[in-house]
Design a protein around this motif. Sequence first.
Motif, short mmCIF file in Angstrom:
data_model
loop_
_atom_site.label_atom_id
_atom_site.label_comp_id
_atom_site.label_asym_id
_atom_site.label_seq_id
_atom_site.Cartn_x
_atom_site.Cartn_y
_atom_site.Cartn_z
N THR A 77 0.84 -1.20 0.00
CA THR A 77 0.00 0.00 0.00
C THR A 77 0.87 1.24 0.00
OG1 THR A 77 -1.68 -1.19 1.27
CG2 THR A 77 -1.81 1.22 1.27
N TRP A 78 0.58 2.16 -0.91
CA TRP A 78 1.25 3.44 -0.98
C TRP A 78 0.32 4.49 -0.39
CZ3 TRP A 78 2.39 -0.53 -3.98
CH2 TRP A 78 3.72 -0.74 -4.38
N VAL A 79 0.84 5.28 0.54
CA VAL A 79 0.07 6.37 1.15
C VAL A 79 0.69 7.68 0.70
CG1 VAL A 79 -0.70 7.45 3.29
CG2 VAL A 79 -0.56 4.95 3.13
N PHE A 80 -0.09 8.47 -0.04
CA PHE A 80 0.37 9.77 -0.52
C PHE A 80 0.07 10.83 0.53
CE2 PHE A 80 0.20 7.40 -4.38
CZ PHE A 80 1.10 7.99 -5.25
N SER A 81 1.11 11.56 0.93
CA SER A 81 0.92 12.62 1.91
C SER A 81 2.05 13.64 1.81
CB SER A 81 0.88 12.05 3.33
OG SER A 81 0.63 13.08 4.26
N SER A 82 1.71 14.89 2.06
CA SER A 82 2.73 15.94 2.09
C SER A 82 3.18 16.20 3.54
CB SER A 82 2.19 17.22 1.47
OG SER A 82 1.02 17.62 2.18
N ARG A 83 2.67 15.41 4.46
CA ARG A 83 3.02 15.59 5.87
C ARG A 83 3.40 14.25 6.50
NH1 ARG A 83 -2.11 14.57 8.46
NH2 ARG A 83 -3.69 14.49 6.85
N GLU A 84 4.01 14.32 7.66
CA GLU A 84 4.44 13.12 8.38
C GLU A 84 3.21 12.45 9.02
OE1 GLU A 84 7.28 10.40 9.42
OE2 GLU A 84 7.62 12.20 8.24
N LEU A 85 3.09 11.15 8.81
CA LEU A 85 1.96 10.39 9.36
C LEU A 85 2.49 9.32 10.30
CD1 LEU A 85 -0.12 9.87 6.09
CD2 LEU A 85 -0.64 11.44 7.97
N PRO A 86 1.68 8.89 11.26
CA PRO A 86 2.11 7.80 12.14
C PRO A 86 2.34 6.51 11.35
CG PRO A 86 -0.18 8.41 12.58
CD PRO A 86 0.33 9.35 11.55
N ARG A 87 3.39 5.80 11.73
CA ARG A 87 3.76 4.57 11.03
C ARG A 87 3.69 3.40 11.98
NH1 ARG A 87 7.52 6.22 6.45
NH2 ARG A 87 7.15 8.44 6.33
N VAL A 88 3.63 2.21 11.38
CA VAL A 88 3.55 0.99 12.18
C VAL A 88 4.44 -0.07 11.53
CG1 VAL A 88 1.51 0.15 10.95
CG2 VAL A 88 1.93 -0.61 13.26
N GLU A 89 5.05 -0.91 12.35
CA GLU A 89 5.87 -2.01 11.85
C GLU A 89 4.97 -3.17 11.44
OE1 GLU A 89 9.25 -2.19 11.42
OE2 GLU A 89 9.27 -0.05 11.96
N GLY A 90 5.34 -3.84 10.37
CA GLY A 90 4.60 -5.05 9.96
C GLY A 90 3.98 -4.93 8.58
N PRO A 91 2.86 -4.22 8.46
CA PRO A 91 2.21 -4.13 7.14
C PRO A 91 3.11 -3.43 6.11
CG PRO A 91 0.73 -3.38 8.88
CD PRO A 91 2.09 -3.55 9.49
N ASP A 92 2.97 -3.81 4.86
CA ASP A 92 3.74 -3.21 3.77
C ASP A 92 3.08 -1.89 3.35
OD1 ASP A 92 5.25 -2.54 1.57
OD2 ASP A 92 5.01 -4.46 0.54
#
Length: 187
Positions: A77-92
């Motif tokens: 999954t690609w997430v398009f954003s111009s800002r920093e978003l919370p991330r999680v380990e595991g999912p691609d």
Amino acid sequence: MATQYYTASSIDGFIADSDNSLTWLFQFSEQTGMEDHYPKFIAQVGAMAMGSTTYEWVADHTGFLDDPSKWEYTIPTWVFSSRELPRVEGPDIRFVSGDVAPVHEEMVRTAEGRNVWLVGGGDLVGQFHDQGLLDEVLISFASVFLGSGAPLLPRRIVTPPLQLLEATAYGADFATLRYAVRKTKAL
């Protein structure tokens, strides 16, 4: 392989209400005949993209940031954003910004002949359309009017018009329309 925008919408063309919520849609969870619709669709998807608002909504709704096992997708999954978003380990999940065209090339390679799903929002899908990268639009219209909210696809697409490929009614509350995006011919 096709790049597809697959979403649900109110009759008046909103994919989320004015609070960026999909709660209006949950009343339609058990539509007769739709049981296999999404599973058949997702089985053909090899990569997907979403915007930051959609990502944040999924995070709030599912809680996958606290429990990564709640991320329901097994595809990149690609997430398009111009800002920093919370991330999680595991999912691609891959965070990107800027022009959609080079990211689309990477998505197509990663999908390995399967479809690319543009989850939303409408403006992100519009960027793919603007680059000539959108092939199909699949919309399940729910029998409600929201009056305002996140627009289905905030673009003017008039010439050439989309080509209706399929129209299917599900129960008394849903109709799914499948359109091909006609490409403009180079002069």
